[in-house]
Write a protein that holds these residues in place. Structure first.
Motif, PDB file in Angstrom:
ATOM      1  N   LEU A   1      25.676  -8.639  49.523  1.00 36.21           N
ATOM      2  CA  LEU A   1      26.205  -9.926  49.985  1.00 36.21           C
ATOM      3  C   LEU A   1      25.132 -10.703  50.757  1.00 36.21           C
ATOM      4  O   LEU A   1      24.990 -11.915  50.607  1.00 36.21           O
ATOM      5  CB  LEU A   1      27.432  -9.710  50.870  1.00 36.21           C
ATOM      6  CG  LEU A   1      28.738  -9.322  50.193  1.00 36.21           C
ATOM      7  CD1 LEU A   1      29.815  -9.053  51.235  1.00 36.21           C
ATOM      8  CD2 LEU A   1      29.203 -10.424  49.242  1.00 36.21           C
ATOM      9  N   THR A   2      24.384  -9.998  51.584  1.00 30.03           N
ATOM     10  CA  THR A   2      23.313 -10.645  52.355  1.00 30.03           C
ATOM     11  C   THR A   2      22.285 -11.281  51.433  1.00 30.03           C
ATOM     12  O   THR A   2      21.726 -12.342  51.744  1.00 30.03           O
ATOM     13  CB  THR A   2      22.622  -9.604  53.259  1.00 30.03           C
ATOM     14  OG1 THR A   2      23.599  -9.002  54.111  1.00 30.03           O
ATOM     15  CG2 THR A   2      21.556 -10.245  54.118  1.00 30.03           C
ATOM     16  N   ASN A   3      22.031 -10.645  50.295  1.00 28.32           N
ATOM     17  CA  ASN A   3      21.022 -11.145  49.352  1.00 28.32           C
ATOM     18  C   ASN A   3      21.619 -12.014  48.248  1.00 28.32           C
ATOM     19  O   ASN A   3      20.921 -12.341  47.286  1.00 28.32           O
ATOM     20  CB  ASN A   3      20.282  -9.966  48.714  1.00 28.32           C
ATOM     21  CG  ASN A   3      19.467  -9.193  49.724  1.00 28.32           C
ATOM     22  OD1 ASN A   3      18.864  -9.770  50.615  1.00 28.32           O
ATOM     23  ND2 ASN A   3      19.445  -7.871  49.592  1.00 28.32           N
ATOM     24  N   SER A   4      22.884 -12.386  48.383  1.00 31.73           N
ATOM     25  CA  SER A   4      23.516 -13.211  47.350  1.00 31.73           C
ATOM     26  C   SER A   4      23.074 -14.662  47.488  1.00 31.73           C
ATOM     27  O   SER A   4      22.432 -15.051  48.465  1.00 31.73           O
ATOM     28  CB  SER A   4      25.039 -13.102  47.468  1.00 31.73           C
ATOM     29  OG  SER A   4      25.484 -13.654  48.695  1.00 31.73           O
TER      30      SER A   4
ATOM     31  N   PRO B   1      25.056 -16.299  50.961  1.00 32.00           N
ATOM     32  CA  PRO B   1      25.380 -15.172  51.835  1.00 32.00           C
ATOM     33  C   PRO B   1      26.347 -15.563  52.951  1.00 32.00           C
ATOM     34  O   PRO B   1      26.176 -16.595  53.593  1.00 32.00           O
ATOM     35  CB  PRO B   1      24.016 -14.772  52.418  1.00 32.00           C
ATOM     36  CG  PRO B   1      23.162 -15.996  52.282  1.00 32.00           C
ATOM     37  CD  PRO B   1      23.643 -16.691  51.047  1.00 32.00           C
TER      38      PRO B   1
ATOM     39  N   ALA C   1      18.887 -19.361  49.576  1.00 33.28           N
ATOM     40  CA  ALA C   1      19.739 -18.421  50.307  1.00 33.28           C
ATOM     41  C   ALA C   1      18.966 -17.824  51.486  1.00 33.28           C
ATOM     42  O   ALA C   1      19.500 -17.693  52.595  1.00 33.28           O
ATOM     43  CB  ALA C   1      20.221 -17.315  49.377  1.00 33.28           C
TER      44      ALA C   1
ATOM     45  N   LYS D   1      19.836 -18.410  55.543  1.00 29.80           N
ATOM     46  CA  LYS D   1      20.026 -17.314  56.492  1.00 29.80           C
ATOM     47  C   LYS D   1      19.129 -17.496  57.708  1.00 29.80           C
ATOM     48  O   LYS D   1      19.552 -17.267  58.847  1.00 29.80           O
ATOM     49  CB  LYS D   1      19.724 -15.974  55.821  1.00 29.80           C
ATOM     50  CG  LYS D   1      20.833 -15.468  54.918  1.00 29.80           C
ATOM     51  CD  LYS D   1      20.569 -14.061  54.429  1.00 29.80           C
ATOM     52  CE  LYS D   1      19.369 -13.995  53.512  1.00 29.80           C
ATOM     53  NZ  LYS D   1      19.143 -12.642  52.984  1.00 29.80           N
TER      54      LYS D   1
END
Length: 943
Positions: A321-324, A327, A640, A644
């Protein structure tokens, strides 16, 4: 009668066999550790471990911390820890630290202690190759155990130091914790016994109240001595008996209570905001209904393995999910483990998020937990988790005889305090191999139903408070919980990946020249495309190879405009993945492998850093090849990444320390056309991904200009084979590049900069000297020595004499690259009212060295410290990798590293005095952080 006797014998044997079988189901204690208990109740652990050589890690463990304080003692468990360094029967005030410095043990870095809710632990690493030193080390431990003097005068003098440590803890995190802790630790004694304690107690507690904590709780039945290192076990056991058998048990001792964490039927929500909070976070606690149980049997250990596999799988999903492309948070993880209370565990989920994303992040955490509950993990996730688990254990197993004592000692501390299992690496690895395949996925999927429940649940949101930002409301959280419970949540799906990292093997090159350096023990290969490979085979670790690569140039070759447009984007380029594999695809493909490669573009170089095991070395080479030739271009992945970073940085400048460093950096770089400073959301918006990608391709277009370094347990033939296949095949040209020296060169010129930020009574002082100079290796070494000596004197004066700081340090060096320069700094936090006097005191110590040089005693202290440090460094792969790389970059003779002892022996007081006079002049920058002035308040630091 004979028949009766026979039946009795059969019954006796059957019972005993049964008992032995039952006993054998317990987790064993490693045969490598010798445990014992003295008649007075003190427990000890001894283990021989030869790395590092001639060094012993000692711990005195007290099973007592702040949770046992009386109402009028809040903070005194920690205060007593301080007092043990300030005078005992055999070491008067400051003698202990003075002695340990003389044998190369640094205060703070080596010699230390900590106090928490349930324990106090003293940390003492000492040389083990000298009987006198060994005896003194155990005498120190014994004095800590029952011979602290704690005079009235010493107690009063230490109040200021402890208050400075208390002051360091002030700020947004503490203010917000005071809001949410009563809910997380609902109705628990832990909520009222933070180890730092109360200000009024620290400042005003009477002397007997301080001493009473020591008398009540420092007693042999609550103590353990742990000794791990290069030692003779029988000899150390005798020393423990000699020094600790005379500790008298306390008659009618106070009960060592265990405090629980009571259950509650409702879900608690705590939303805490603060104007200085730099980050937004989300936490979810599902506290167990029952008290935690010790891991004692093999069945318990299998349960622990299952929980580890569960954590691996849920965190792999959160990482995805963090790397989607969109995120929901910057970083997230979940695990089952301890809380503040020693006897209560909880399933916990956490996310670092953007200030406007808290509800979104919370929803993502809750959804993933619910997804597992409804659908479970997949077979492929399970297989990857098992591969990861075994790979980690295999690495530990292969390095079992090369572990540093400092890494081993804490497991025995935990065994004494919490009865954590200590079966040893061999047992853990063999047990996992024997039992991992018997663990069923269904059993792990069933854990989530035990973890999740609506009672004993606490949700905590913390973050910034500022105009225009509407805080989350409790009813929104409760509504979200209901929404998740009633929503449709699809099962986890994934596409099948290809089997191999590389789809086509490159056309191999060759090694065209080999040079050996027998003195230092490394080999340099020249490859057919011009690249060089330098490797040093070591036996420091069985399962470790460290790697780096460098080529000169970096962003120094960019125009000012291109540099400013790409400086922040460079770190996001690798987020696109390689060879048509996304970051998530790569993560899955690397399951069961221990290997990492990071491309880097710095100010003067481009290159790589990374590591692998010998088994996975070919994968490392393949990744390097692909980062050169096949970095994915994916604007969505980069966006993305940038989003972040922007979410993470959104409120950073509200924090006084970050703000201070940023403002000081801007002041020092005034007129620098390439100064970026702290990243901000606006700066990320201004970055040009297309240009950054293009520049990356330019920087990595010519492999012939690179040198690749490998240090560790290397198979030389495989390094040559992989270098020929994956590096010599890279595109290259005969062109070589050098970095460009920047036109702007910051220097100090007697400036003073006072920066006002924050509401807490906290200040920071930075005294900085820097400028251009001709680089000389001898002066660089002397400047480092000056920093070590000044640190000793500043601790003595500012901490011990003035009681005005908790910590203070000085450091300095000369640099050859990108141009000859020097840098020296002194820094310390303190109270605003003490800024002026402590700054004067610090500068007075500088003047003393400029006038008289250091004392012979202080010079010998730092010489011994340097020699002790170097003895350890010579057994570290990281040290040799750095030496090989820096020697090439600085065009330095690498064999000089073998003459270090001569260099240390030759260092004189006069040289240190000369360097101090040459560089520590009146042209320093004095940077001061002060709290924001209230209306009508005069400045305490001056302008």
């Amino acid at each position: 009668m004979k028949k009766l006797l026979l039946n009795s014998l059969i019954l006796f044997l059957a019972v005993n066999v049964g008992l032995q079988a039952q006993e054998s189901e317990n987790i064993p204690i490693s045969p490598k550790v010798k445990m014992g208990k003295l008649d007075n109740g003190l427990t000890y652990y001894i283990r021989n471990n030869e790395r590092p050589e001639d060094k012993l890690e000692l711990r005195l463990v007290i099973n007592a911390g702040s949770i046992l304080e009386n109402e009028d003692q809040q903070g005194l468990a920690h205060f007593v820890e301080h007092m043990n360094f300030n005078g005992t029967e055999n070491f008067e005030k400051n003698e202990l630290v003075d002695y340990l410095q003389s044998i190369g043990v640094k205060f703070g870095a080596d010699l230390n202690a900590y106090t928490s809710f349930d324990e106090t632990v003293y940390i003492l690493p000492i040389p083990s190759d000298d009987d006198e030193t060994l005896n003194t080390g155990f005498q120190i431990l014994e004095d800590w155990a029952h011979k602290a003097t704690m005079t009235d005068e010493d107690i009063d003098e230490e109040r200021g130091v402890v208050m400075e440590e208390y002051r360091l803890g002030l700020g947004p995190d503490k203010r917000m914790m005071q809001e949410y802790l009563p809910k997380v630790m609902y109705n628990s004694h832990y909520a009222n016994r933070l180890p730092i304690g109360k200000k009024e107690v620290i400042q005003e507690a009477d002397y007997e109240t301080v001493r009473n904590f020591y008398k009540d709780w420092y007693r042999p039945d609550l103590m353990a001595v742990v000794a791990v290192g290069d030692l003779d076990v029988e000899k150390i056991e005798e020393k423990i008996k000699e020094h600790f058998s005379n500790l008298e048990p306390v008659e009618n001792p106070r009960e060592r209570k265990t405090y629980d964490l009571p259950n509650h039927e409702e879900t608690f929500v705590s939303i805490a905001t603060d104007e200085e909070a730099p980050f937004s976070q989300v936490r979810v606690y599902y506290k167990d209904h029952k008290e935690s149980e010790d891991v004692v049997t093999k069945e318990d250990y299998i349960d622990q393995m299952e929980k580890n596999l569960f954590s691996t799988m849920i965190n792999n999903r959160l990482s995805e999910l963090t790397n989607s492309s969109n995120p929901p948070f910057n970083y997230g993880y979940s695990y089952y483990g301890g809380t503040f209370a020693r006897n209560k565990n909880a399933y916990q989920s956490f996310a670092m998020t953007g200030e406007n994303q808290q509800l979104e992040s919370l929803k993502a955490l809750l959804e993933e937990n619910e997804r597992v509950k409804r659908h479970g993990f997949t077979k492929s996730e399970f297989e990857r988790a098992k591969s990861e688990y075994l790979a980690r254990l295999e690495k530990q197993y292969k390095d079992r005889d090369k572990q540093e004592s400092g890494r081993l000692v804490n497991q025995y501390v935990s065994h004494f305090l919490e009865n954590s299992p200590i079966p040893g690496t061999e047992w853990r690895y063999n047990f996992a191999q024997e039992n991992l395949e018997n663990i069923e996925l269904e059993e792990i999927n069933g854990l989530i139903s035990e973890f999740l429940h609506e009672d004993n649940r606490v949700i905590v949101l913390t973050g910034p408070k500022k105009e225009g930002l509407e805080p989350v409301k409790e009813e929104e959280v409760m509504s979200l919980l209901e929404e998740i419970k009633n929503s449709e949540i699809a099962a986890y799906e994934e596409e099948k990946l290809r089997d191999n990292l590389m789809t086509k093997m490159p056309n191999a090159g060759s090694v065209v020249e080999t040079k050996e350096n027998e003195e230092v023990g490394f080999t340099r290969l020249k490859l057919s495309n011009g690249a060089e490979v330098v490797y040093k085979k070591t036996d420091f670790k069985n399962d470790e190879i460290l790697f780096s690569a460098k080529s000169m140039g970096g962003t120094s070759l960019y125009s000012d405009e291109d540099y400013l447009n790409t400086a922040l984007a460079n770190s996001g380029l690798s987020q696109a993945g390689i060879a048509d594999l996304s970051i998530n695809d790569l993560s899955k493909m690397m399951s069961g492998k221990i290997v990492q490669v990071r491309p880097e573009i710095s100010g003067i170089t481009e290159g790589f850093s990374g590591s692998s095991t010998p088994k996975d070395l070919e994968t490392l080479f393949q990744m390097v090849h692909l980062y050169f030739t096949d970095l994915n271009k994916d604007e969505e992945a980069y966006t993305a990444f940038a989003n972040k970073q922007k979410a993470f940085l959104g409120n950073l400048m509200s924090n006084p320390n970050f703000y201070f460093q940023n403002e000081l950096g801007k002041f020092r770089n005034e007129g620098n056309p390439r100064y970026v400073g702290f990243p901000t959301p606006e700066k990320y918006d201004a970055q040009d991904y297309e240009l950054a990608y293009k520049k990356y391709q330019e920087r990595f277009a010519n492999a012939g200009d690179f040198t690749f370094y490998f240090v560790g347990n290397i198979d030389e033939e495989k390094v040559k084979e992989y270098a020929s296949t994956y590096i010599a095949s890279l595109p290259s040209s005969e062109e070589t590049e050098e970095f460009e020296v920047p036109e702007f060169k910051p220097s100090t010129s007697g400036d003073k900069k006072v920066i006002y930020k924050g509401t807490d009574p906290k200040s920071m002082v930075n005294i900085i000297w820097n400028g251009e100079t001709d680089y000389e290796a001898e002066k660089d070494f002397t400047m480092k020595a000056l920093g070590e000596i000044l640190t000793i004197k500043l601790v003595e004066q500012l901490r011990e004499e003035e009681a005005g700081v908790y910590g203070v340090g000085a450091r300095g060096n000369l640099s050859k690259i990108p141009y000859g320069s020097y840098s020296f700094s002194i820094s310390f936090p303190c109270g605003p009212e003490n800024v002026e006097s402590l700054t004067e005191a610090a500068l007075a110590e500088v003047e003393k060295i400029k006038e008289n040089g250091p004392t012979e005693k202080d010079l010998e202290k730092i010489k011994e410290t340097f020699l002790v440090q170097r003895k350890d460094q010579l057994q570290e792969n990281r040290f040799w990798l750095d030496q090989l790389e820096s020697a090439d970059m600085e065009d330095r003779e690498i064999n000089e590293v073998l003459k270090y002892e001569e260099k240390v022996a030759a260092l004189t007081k006069e040289e240190i005095k000369e360097v101090a006079n040459e560089y520590l002049n009146e042209n320093y920058l004095l940077g001061i952080l002060m709290p924001e002035k209230k209306e009508g308040q005069a400045s305490e630091a001056g302008e």
